[in-house]
Write a protein that holds these residues in place. Structure first.
Motif, PDB file in Angstrom:
ATOM      1  N   ARG A   1     -31.230  42.603  22.474  1.00  0.00           N
ATOM      2  CA  ARG A   1     -29.799  42.304  22.529  1.00  0.00           C
ATOM      3  C   ARG A   1     -29.308  42.182  23.958  1.00  0.00           C
ATOM      4  O   ARG A   1     -29.559  43.042  24.779  1.00  0.00           O
ATOM      5  N   ARG A   2     -28.621  41.096  24.234  1.00  0.00           N
ATOM      6  CA  ARG A   2     -28.043  40.865  25.565  1.00  0.00           C
ATOM      7  C   ARG A   2     -27.088  41.999  25.908  1.00  0.00           C
ATOM      8  O   ARG A   2     -26.353  42.481  25.060  1.00  0.00           O
ATOM      9  N   GLY A   3     -27.141  42.443  27.150  1.00  0.00           N
ATOM     10  CA  GLY A   3     -26.231  43.479  27.615  1.00  0.00           C
ATOM     11  C   GLY A   3     -26.931  44.760  28.034  1.00  0.00           C
ATOM     12  O   GLY A   3     -26.319  45.630  28.620  1.00  0.00           O
ATOM     13  N   HIS A   4     -28.213  44.883  27.726  1.00  0.00           N
ATOM     14  CA  HIS A   4     -28.945  46.059  28.190  1.00  0.00           C
ATOM     15  C   HIS A   4     -29.205  45.922  29.688  1.00  0.00           C
ATOM     16  O   HIS A   4     -29.428  44.813  30.184  1.00  0.00           O
ATOM     17  N   PRO A   5     -29.191  47.019  30.405  1.00  0.00           N
ATOM     18  CA  PRO A   5     -29.459  46.955  31.845  1.00  0.00           C
ATOM     19  C   PRO A   5     -30.846  46.379  32.142  1.00  0.00           C
ATOM     20  O   PRO A   5     -31.814  46.658  31.425  1.00  0.00           O
ATOM     21  N   GLN A   6     -30.950  45.584  33.179  1.00  0.00           N
ATOM     22  CA  GLN A   6     -32.216  44.964  33.556  1.00  0.00           C
ATOM     23  C   GLN A   6     -33.304  45.998  33.787  1.00  0.00           C
ATOM     24  O   GLN A   6     -34.458  45.792  33.434  1.00  0.00           O
ATOM     25  N   LYS A   7     -32.933  47.131  34.367  1.00  0.00           N
ATOM     26  CA  LYS A   7     -33.912  48.190  34.635  1.00  0.00           C
ATOM     27  C   LYS A   7     -34.592  48.639  33.334  1.00  0.00           C
ATOM     28  O   LYS A   7     -35.801  48.861  33.300  1.00  0.00           O
ATOM     29  N   GLU A   8     -33.824  48.753  32.251  1.00  0.00           N
ATOM     30  CA  GLU A   8     -34.389  49.144  30.960  1.00  0.00           C
ATOM     31  C   GLU A   8     -35.318  48.064  30.409  1.00  0.00           C
ATOM     32  O   GLU A   8     -36.375  48.366  29.854  1.00  0.00           O
ATOM     33  N   ALA A   9     -34.914  46.810  30.547  1.00  0.00           N
ATOM     34  CA  ALA A   9     -35.744  45.705  30.060  1.00  0.00           C
ATOM     35  C   ALA A   9     -37.072  45.656  30.814  1.00  0.00           C
ATOM     36  O   ALA A   9     -38.135  45.469  30.208  1.00  0.00           O
ATOM     37  N   THR A  10     -37.020  45.845  32.113  1.00  0.00           N
ATOM     38  CA  THR A  10     -38.246  45.838  32.920  1.00  0.00           C
ATOM     39  C   THR A  10     -39.154  46.994  32.524  1.00  0.00           C
ATOM     40  O   THR A  10     -40.374  46.816  32.350  1.00  0.00           O
ATOM     41  N   ARG A  11     -38.578  48.176  32.331  1.00  0.00           N
ATOM     42  CA  ARG A  11     -39.359  49.338  31.912  1.00  0.00           C
ATOM     43  C   ARG A  11     -40.028  49.068  30.568  1.00  0.00           C
ATOM     44  O   ARG A  11     -41.213  49.341  30.379  1.00  0.00           O
ATOM     45  N   LEU A  12     -39.291  48.501  29.625  1.00  0.00           N
ATOM     46  CA  LEU A  12     -39.847  48.198  28.312  1.00  0.00           C
ATOM     47  C   LEU A  12     -40.993  47.196  28.414  1.00  0.00           C
ATOM     48  O   LEU A  12     -42.043  47.379  27.799  1.00  0.00           O
ATOM     49  N   ALA A  13     -40.817  46.149  29.202  1.00  0.00           N
ATOM     50  CA  ALA A  13     -41.876  45.147  29.375  1.00  0.00           C
ATOM     51  C   ALA A  13     -43.137  45.774  29.965  1.00  0.00           C
ATOM     52  O   ALA A  13     -44.255  45.483  29.524  1.00  0.00           O
ATOM     53  N   LEU A  14     -42.973  46.638  30.950  1.00  0.00           N
ATOM     54  CA  LEU A  14     -44.130  47.312  31.552  1.00  0.00           C
ATOM     55  C   LEU A  14     -44.830  48.226  30.543  1.00  0.00           C
ATOM     56  O   LEU A  14     -46.064  48.254  30.468  1.00  0.00           O
ATOM     57  N   GLU A  15     -44.046  48.957  29.757  1.00  0.00           N
ATOM     58  CA  GLU A  15     -44.630  49.850  28.755  1.00  0.00           C
ATOM     59  C   GLU A  15     -45.362  49.055  27.674  1.00  0.00           C
ATOM     60  O   GLU A  15     -46.449  49.450  27.232  1.00  0.00           O
ATOM     61  N   LEU A  16     -44.784  47.937  27.251  1.00  0.00           N
ATOM     62  CA  LEU A  16     -45.452  47.096  26.254  1.00  0.00           C
ATOM     63  C   LEU A  16     -46.751  46.524  26.800  1.00  0.00           C
ATOM     64  O   LEU A  16     -47.766  46.498  26.101  1.00  0.00           O
ATOM     65  N   SER A  17     -46.727  46.075  28.038  1.00  0.00           N
ATOM     66  CA  SER A  17     -47.934  45.530  28.660  1.00  0.00           C
ATOM     67  C   SER A  17     -49.038  46.585  28.713  1.00  0.00           C
ATOM     68  O   SER A  17     -50.192  46.312  28.383  1.00  0.00           O
ATOM     69  N   SER A  18     -48.684  47.791  29.100  1.00  0.00           N
ATOM     70  CA  SER A  18     -49.668  48.882  29.152  1.00  0.00           C
ATOM     71  C   SER A  18     -50.209  49.198  27.769  1.00  0.00           C
ATOM     72  O   SER A  18     -51.415  49.420  27.596  1.00  0.00           O
ATOM     73  N   ALA A  19     -49.338  49.228  26.771  1.00  0.00           N
ATOM     74  CA  ALA A  19     -49.774  49.527  25.405  1.00  0.00           C
ATOM     75  C   ALA A  19     -50.701  48.435  24.876  1.00  0.00           C
ATOM     76  O   ALA A  19     -51.715  48.729  24.233  1.00  0.00           O
ATOM     77  N   ILE A  20     -50.360  47.187  25.136  1.00  0.00           N
ATOM     78  CA  ILE A  20     -51.216  46.073  24.699  1.00  0.00           C
ATOM     79  C   ILE A  20     -52.605  46.224  25.309  1.00  0.00           C
ATOM     80  O   ILE A  20     -53.615  46.088  24.617  1.00  0.00           O
ATOM     81  N   ALA A  21     -52.659  46.506  26.595  1.00  0.00           N
ATOM     82  CA  ALA A  21     -53.947  46.653  27.278  1.00  0.00           C
ATOM     83  C   ALA A  21     -54.730  47.830  26.703  1.00  0.00           C
ATOM     84  O   ALA A  21     -55.922  47.711  26.418  1.00  0.00           O
ATOM     85  N   ARG A  22     -54.072  48.950  26.512  1.00  0.00           N
ATOM     86  CA  ARG A  22     -54.742  50.150  26.010  1.00  0.00           C
ATOM     87  C   ARG A  22     -55.279  49.934  24.590  1.00  0.00           C
ATOM     88  O   ARG A  22     -56.429  50.241  24.294  1.00  0.00           O
ATOM     89  N   ILE A  23     -54.466  49.363  23.726  1.00  0.00           N
ATOM     90  CA  ILE A  23     -54.844  49.191  22.324  1.00  0.00           C
ATOM     91  C   ILE A  23     -55.891  48.103  22.144  1.00  0.00           C
ATOM     92  O   ILE A  23     -56.821  48.250  21.356  1.00  0.00           O
ATOM     93  N   SER A  24     -55.745  47.009  22.886  1.00  0.00           N
ATOM     94  CA  SER A  24     -56.651  45.866  22.701  1.00  0.00           C
ATOM     95  C   SER A  24     -57.918  45.952  23.545  1.00  0.00           C
ATOM     96  O   SER A  24     -58.893  45.261  23.262  1.00  0.00           O
ATOM     97  N   GLY A  25     -57.869  46.767  24.603  1.00  0.00           N
ATOM     98  CA  GLY A  25     -59.005  46.829  25.514  1.00  0.00           C
ATOM     99  C   GLY A  25     -59.010  45.692  26.521  1.00  0.00           C
ATOM    100  O   GLY A  25     -59.951  45.543  27.291  1.00  0.00           O
ATOM    101  N   VAL A  26     -57.955  44.888  26.536  1.00  0.00           N
ATOM    102  CA  VAL A  26     -57.837  43.786  27.491  1.00  0.00           C
ATOM    103  C   VAL A  26     -57.276  44.342  28.796  1.00  0.00           C
ATOM    104  O   VAL A  26     -56.383  45.188  28.790  1.00  0.00           O
TER     105      VAL A  26
END
Length: 66
Positions: A2-27
């Protein structure tokens, strides 16, 4: 997202998702890509209810019984 969330939160979420994808997939995390696109809350529906704007969640939960 949803539009309106602080950019800092969006960046944190993207980084956490990237880490989770790597950890779970082994990529290697360097081979992952996460793109968060924001849009107005009124363009998203959950459980048959249009989502609230950021900051209006409490009222939305009371109204929808969520």
């Amino acid at each position: 997202m949803r539009r309106g969330h602080p950019q800092k939160e969006a960046t944190r979420l993207a980084l956490e998702l990237s880490s989770a994808i790597a950890r779970i997939s082994g990529v290697d995390v360097r081979r992952t890509m996460v793109v968060l696109q924001d849009g107005p809350a009124r363009s998203a529906v959950e459980g048959g209810h249009v989502l609230p704007d950021p900051g209006e969640e409490e009222e939305w939960l009371r109204r929808t019984g969520g």
